[in-house]
Scaffold this motif. Structure first.
Motif, short mmCIF file in Angstrom:
data_model
loop_
_atom_site.label_atom_id
_atom_site.label_comp_id
_atom_site.label_asym_id
_atom_site.label_seq_id
_atom_site.Cartn_x
_atom_site.Cartn_y
_atom_site.Cartn_z
N SER A 153 0.85 -1.20 0.00
CA SER A 153 0.00 0.00 0.00
C SER A 153 0.89 1.24 0.00
CB SER A 153 -0.90 -0.01 1.24
OG SER A 153 -1.47 1.28 1.40
N CYS A 154 0.65 2.11 -1.00
CA CYS A 154 1.43 3.37 -1.10
C CYS A 154 0.52 4.54 -0.76
CB CYS A 154 1.98 3.56 -2.51
SG CYS A 154 2.59 2.07 -3.29
N ALA A 155 -0.50 4.30 0.07
CA ALA A 155 -1.46 5.35 0.40
C ALA A 155 -0.77 6.55 1.04
CB ALA A 155 -2.51 4.79 1.37
N PHE B 175 4.86 -6.01 9.50
CA PHE B 175 4.67 -4.84 10.38
C PHE B 175 5.98 -4.33 10.95
CE2 PHE B 175 0.87 -7.45 10.42
CZ PHE B 175 -0.09 -6.51 10.05
N ASP B 176 7.08 -4.97 10.61
CA ASP B 176 8.38 -4.65 11.19
C ASP B 176 9.21 -3.84 10.18
OD1 ASP B 176 11.04 -4.73 12.11
OD2 ASP B 176 10.60 -6.53 13.27
N GLU B 177 9.22 -2.52 10.39
CA GLU B 177 9.88 -1.65 9.40
C GLU B 177 11.37 -1.93 9.31
OE1 GLU B 177 8.75 2.46 9.84
OE2 GLU B 177 6.62 1.92 9.84
N GLY B 178 11.93 -2.58 10.34
CA GLY B 178 13.35 -2.92 10.32
C GLY B 178 13.70 -3.87 9.18
N VAL B 179 12.75 -4.70 8.75
CA VAL B 179 13.06 -5.65 7.66
C VAL B 179 12.50 -5.17 6.31
CG1 VAL B 179 13.28 -7.66 9.16
CG2 VAL B 179 11.04 -7.12 8.18
N PHE B 180 11.89 -3.99 6.28
CA PHE B 180 11.32 -3.50 5.02
C PHE B 180 12.38 -3.35 3.90
CE2 PHE B 180 6.97 -1.45 6.30
CZ PHE B 180 6.55 -2.69 6.76
N PRO B 181 13.59 -2.81 4.22
CA PRO B 181 14.58 -2.69 3.15
C PRO B 181 14.93 -4.05 2.54
CG PRO B 181 15.23 -1.36 5.04
CD PRO B 181 14.05 -2.19 5.48
N LEU B 182 15.02 -5.06 3.40
CA LEU B 182 15.31 -6.42 2.95
C LEU B 182 14.24 -6.91 1.97
CD1 LEU B 182 17.19 -8.85 3.69
CD2 LEU B 182 15.52 -9.45 5.44
N LEU B 183 12.98 -6.59 2.28
CA LEU B 183 11.86 -7.08 1.47
C LEU B 183 11.56 -6.19 0.27
CD1 LEU B 183 9.58 -8.00 4.51
CD2 LEU B 183 10.58 -9.63 2.89
N VAL C 40 10.40 -3.04 0.58
CA VAL C 40 9.32 -2.10 0.90
C VAL C 40 9.95 -0.74 1.23
CG1 VAL C 40 7.35 -1.65 2.43
CG2 VAL C 40 7.96 -4.02 1.84
N LYS C 41 9.47 0.31 0.57
CA LYS C 41 10.10 1.63 0.72
C LYS C 41 9.54 2.40 1.92
CE LYS C 41 10.57 1.97 -4.29
NZ LYS C 41 9.74 2.39 -5.41
N PRO C 42 10.30 3.39 2.40
CA PRO C 42 9.80 4.20 3.53
C PRO C 42 8.43 4.80 3.19
CG PRO C 42 12.10 4.70 3.09
CD PRO C 42 11.65 3.79 1.98
N GLY C 43 7.53 4.76 4.15
CA GLY C 43 6.18 5.32 3.95
C GLY C 43 5.19 4.31 3.41
N GLU C 44 5.69 3.20 2.89
CA GLU C 44 4.77 2.17 2.37
C GLU C 44 4.37 1.21 3.49
OE1 GLU C 44 6.18 1.81 -2.28
OE2 GLU C 44 7.06 0.41 -0.86
N ARG C 45 3.27 0.49 3.27
CA ARG C 45 2.85 -0.55 4.22
C ARG C 45 2.48 -1.82 3.46
NH1 ARG C 45 -1.57 2.66 7.58
NH2 ARG C 45 -1.59 3.78 5.62
N VAL C 46 2.62 -2.93 4.14
CA VAL C 46 2.30 -4.22 3.50
C VAL C 46 0.81 -4.53 3.73
CG1 VAL C 46 2.77 -6.69 3.47
CG2 VAL C 46 4.65 -5.06 3.87
N ALA C 47 0.06 -4.63 2.63
CA ALA C 47 -1.35 -5.01 2.76
C ALA C 47 -1.46 -6.52 2.90
CB ALA C 47 -2.13 -4.54 1.53
N GLY C 48 -0.54 -7.23 2.30
CA GLY C 48 -0.57 -8.69 2.43
C GLY C 48 0.53 -9.33 1.63
N PHE C 49 0.90 -10.52 2.07
CA PHE C 49 1.79 -11.38 1.28
C PHE C 49 0.88 -12.51 0.78
CE2 PHE C 49 4.97 -9.56 4.29
CZ PHE C 49 5.81 -8.97 3.35
N ILE C 50 0.56 -12.48 -0.50
CA ILE C 50 -0.36 -13.47 -1.05
C ILE C 50 0.45 -14.68 -1.52
CG2 ILE C 50 -2.30 -13.86 -2.62
CD1 ILE C 50 -2.65 -11.43 -0.66
N HIS C 51 0.23 -15.77 -0.82
CA HIS C 51 0.95 -17.02 -1.12
C HIS C 51 0.16 -17.77 -2.18
CE1 HIS C 51 3.73 -17.02 2.50
NE2 HIS C 51 2.98 -15.95 2.66
N ILE C 52 0.86 -18.22 -3.22
CA ILE C 52 0.17 -18.88 -4.34
C ILE C 52 0.89 -20.18 -4.70
CG2 ILE C 52 -0.61 -18.63 -6.74
CD1 ILE C 52 -0.57 -15.57 -6.26
#
Ligand code: FMN
Length: 192
Positions: free
Chosen positions: A102-104, A146-154, A156-168
């Protein structure tokens, strides 16, 4: 009113498959792009597309899972062996995991809340698109969403939030039914 019986039946019985019950194969790269084209076709007030996708597939899932496990273990050095195993497999249970990001952000006209809701719609649409292509899916978040500490690894950019990890992936067994809420407890007809 003509009824689309196949769609109605799908929606009446739709069910997620737990990620640990999935196996190969997952969607190919072309199929992933097809899934994302469908997933993007959601209500989106103001045509802002306030979301984006990060695809985790192949060996990259193992690399990231092992990095996530290192972080989890550093935070909890007393972690039990079975939990360490869980942490090391966070992104490897399903062949493909798609992060819906989410880039809201504040906008002159479109409330941020509506932008967030649109990302939720993307998650369910992606899940249903996966089913349409014959795959099982599971919308998960888990601690690293929900852990911003691992966002760079994943990614995810600053200010963004994860809506979901959709496993397929492919369903190994039917998950069975899940208890659903009592509709009468949820519905009010205004004025009655
Ligand atoms: C935003 C969101 C996050 C979720 N995260 C998790 C999670 O981290 N772990 C989990 O077991 N289920 C999680 N769920 C629940 C599953 O996605 C799913 O709803 C449930 O397993 C059964 O749903 P079904 O009605 O699709 O069969 C989450 C659901 C939502 C909407």
């Amino acid at each position: 009113m003509p009824v689309n019986a196949a769609l109605k039946s799908y929606l009446e019985t739709r069910r997620s498959t737990p990620a640990f019950q999935m196996s190969e194969p997952g969607p190919s790269r072309d199929e992933i792009m097809e899934l994302l084209a469908i997933a993007s076709r959601v209500p989106d007030h103001g045509k802002l597309a306030p979301w984006r996708f990060i695809v985790y597939s192949g060996a990259e899932r193992e690399r990231l899972s092992s990095e996530l496990a290192k972080v989890a273990m550093a935070r909890n050095p007393a972690m039990a062996e079975d939990m360490i195993k869980v942490e090391k497999n966070r992104l490897t249970r399903a062949p493909v995991v798609i992060g819906v990001i989410s880039c809201a952000k504040p906008h002159v006209k479109i409330p941020e809340w509506e932008q967030v809701l649109s990302a939720g719609a993307v998650c369910l649409n992606l899940s249903m698109a996966a089913h349409a292509l014959g795959y099982a899916s599971n919308w998960l978040t888990e601690w690293f969403a929900f852990d911003e500490g691992v966002f760079p690894l994943l990614g995810v950019k600053p200010g963004e939030r994860v809506a979901g990890f959709i496993h397929i992936g492919t369903q190994k067994m039917h998950p069975g039914e899940r208890v659903r809420p009592e509709l009468a407890d949820l519905v009010t007809f205004s004025g009655e």
